[in-house]
Design an enzyme around this catalytic site. Structure first.
Site: not given
Length: 201
Positions: A75, A179
């Site tokens: 999440d 990233k």
């Protein structure tokens, strides 16, 4: 002492293909076969927790119980200083039912108005749940600032407006490997690997 993961199959409790792809790439070195909840036709539980970790645990436990396979849930979201941490756990909801993140990013910038504080961070909670209900959870962050207009075609979600500290490019302008090396998800993942995957007999 965290519980060790000793299997070779895991459910990624997400219907977000971008997240599933990133997590799969991070899991690859450990010889673990990752299957998405979408592939298994698992329903998406109601995310009514009050934190990233609470929502990740809801998703992981639900997927592990239904599939009877350990499940990993993520999440994550964008927390903006000028918006007192919003959109936070509601980051996906700001994109609406059509998952229109271009509209969500425009809303963030509009609500910031002319606030000079452009600081923001991405937060990621990762929860690994077993079919017996046991859960291990970890939280990672990456700090930076927001830019406008959007830049880059790589990434997903709010990546086109986020520039990590010390960088000049947005996450959406970076190659995935770059990233991954610095992201909030990578931070949480390092903690997960150290606790649950390393030194597994």
């Amino acid at each position: 002492m965290a519980r060790k993961f000793t299997g070779n199959k895991i459910v990624i409790a997400s219907h977000n293909e971008g997240k599933v792809r990133e997590i799969n790439e991070l899991l690859a070195p450990f010889g673990v076969e990752a299957i998405s909840a979408k592939t298994l036709g698992l329903p998406e539980p109601e995310e009514n927790g009050d934190s990233f970790i609470a929502n990740a645990e809801i998703k992981a436990v639900a997927a592990a119980l239904v599939s009877q396979i350990p499940a990993l849930a993520d999440d994550s979201g964008l927390e903006v200083n000028a918006l007192a941490g919003d959109p936070g756990i509601f980051s996906a909801r700001w994109a609406g039912p059509k998952k229109d993140f271009s509209a969500a990013m425009a809303r963030v910038i509009e609500e910031m108005d002319d606030d000079p504080d452009r600081g923001a961070n991405f937060t990621c909670a990762l929860s690994l749940a077993w079919p017996d209900g046991h859960v291990e959870s970890f939280e990672g962050k990456v700090f930076g600032e927001l830019v406008w207009p959007m830049r880059g075609e790589k990434g997903f979600g709010y990546d086109p407006i986020f520039v990590a500290k010390g960088e000049s490019r947005t996450f959406a302008e970076m190659d995935p490997a770059e990233k991954h090396a610095m992201s909030h998800r990578a931070d949480a993942f390092r903690q997960l690997i150290a606790a649950c995957f390393q030194n597994v007999a």
